[in-house]
Motif scaffolding. Sequence first.
Motif, PDB file in Angstrom:
ATOM      1  N   THR A 157      71.420  74.402  18.248  1.00  0.00           N
ATOM      2  CA  THR A 157      70.422  74.170  19.298  1.00  0.00           C
ATOM      3  C   THR A 157      69.374  73.137  18.913  1.00  0.00           C
ATOM      4  N   GLY A 158      69.229  72.890  17.605  1.00  0.00           N
ATOM      5  CA  GLY A 158      68.171  72.005  17.127  1.00  0.00           C
ATOM      6  C   GLY A 158      66.830  72.692  17.041  1.00  0.00           C
ATOM      7  N   CYS A 159      66.806  74.007  17.266  1.00  0.00           N
ATOM      8  CA  CYS A 159      65.557  74.767  17.250  1.00  0.00           C
ATOM      9  C   CYS A 159      65.277  75.314  15.857  1.00  0.00           C
ATOM     10  N   ILE A 160      64.008  75.459  15.557  1.00  0.00           N
ATOM     11  CA  ILE A 160      63.583  76.110  14.325  1.00  0.00           C
ATOM     12  C   ILE A 160      63.193  77.531  14.704  1.00  0.00           C
ATOM     13  N   GLU A 161      63.915  78.495  14.158  1.00  0.00           N
ATOM     14  CA  GLU A 161      63.711  79.905  14.480  1.00  0.00           C
ATOM     15  C   GLU A 161      62.773  80.549  13.466  1.00  0.00           C
ATOM     16  N   TRP A 162      61.831  81.335  13.931  1.00  0.00           N
ATOM     17  CA  TRP A 162      60.912  82.063  13.071  1.00  0.00           C
ATOM     18  C   TRP A 162      61.575  83.379  12.678  1.00  0.00           C
ATOM     19  N   VAL A 164      56.049  68.933  23.736  1.00  0.00           N
ATOM     20  CA  VAL A 164      56.609  70.031  22.952  1.00  0.00           C
ATOM     21  C   VAL A 164      57.157  71.049  23.942  1.00  0.00           C
ATOM     22  N   ASP A 165      58.399  71.483  23.710  1.00  0.00           N
ATOM     23  CA  ASP A 165      59.035  72.429  24.625  1.00  0.00           C
ATOM     24  C   ASP A 165      59.900  73.395  23.837  1.00  0.00           C
ATOM     25  N   HIS A 166      59.969  74.618  24.298  1.00  0.00           N
ATOM     26  CA  HIS A 166      60.867  75.607  23.720  1.00  0.00           C
ATOM     27  C   HIS A 166      62.234  75.415  24.368  1.00  0.00           C
ATOM     28  N   LEU A 167      63.035  74.506  23.844  1.00  0.00           N
ATOM     29  CA  LEU A 167      64.347  74.236  24.433  1.00  0.00           C
ATOM     30  C   LEU A 167      65.234  75.468  24.432  1.00  0.00           C
ATOM     31  N   CYS A 168      65.085  76.312  23.436  1.00  0.00           N
ATOM     32  CA  CYS A 168      65.904  77.519  23.354  1.00  0.00           C
ATOM     33  C   CYS A 168      65.251  78.681  24.104  1.00  0.00           C
ATOM     34  N   ARG A 169      64.070  78.486  24.638  1.00  0.00           N
ATOM     35  CA  ARG A 169      63.307  79.497  25.356  1.00  0.00           C
ATOM     36  C   ARG A 169      62.989  80.707  24.501  1.00  0.00           C
ATOM     37  N   ASN A 170      62.883  80.492  23.201  1.00  0.00           N
ATOM     38  CA  ASN A 170      62.532  81.534  22.256  1.00  0.00           C
ATOM     39  C   ASN A 170      61.107  81.247  21.799  1.00  0.00           C
TER      40      ASN A 170
END
Length: 68
Positions: free
Chosen positions: A19-24, A61-67
């Motif tokens: 997804t390219g997202c960084i997950e916490w 800045v956007d939450h592309l993964c909606r997380n």
Amino acid sequence: MGKSLEHRFGEKCWYDEATGCIEWMACLNSDGYGQFSYGGCNMNAHRWAYDESRIPAGMVVDHLCRNP
């Protein structure tokens, strides 16, 4: 000597290549947003990441993964 703030933050993240997202991966607040502490101060992970990222003018800045 203790770990730097950047190092402590990075230890709590996971990069999702799909997804390219960084997950916490650590503590969440009651709204589902990441939280961590450093030097006795509590911080919201997403706000610290935003402040440190130096977003270029015109970028969003956007939450592309909606997380959160």
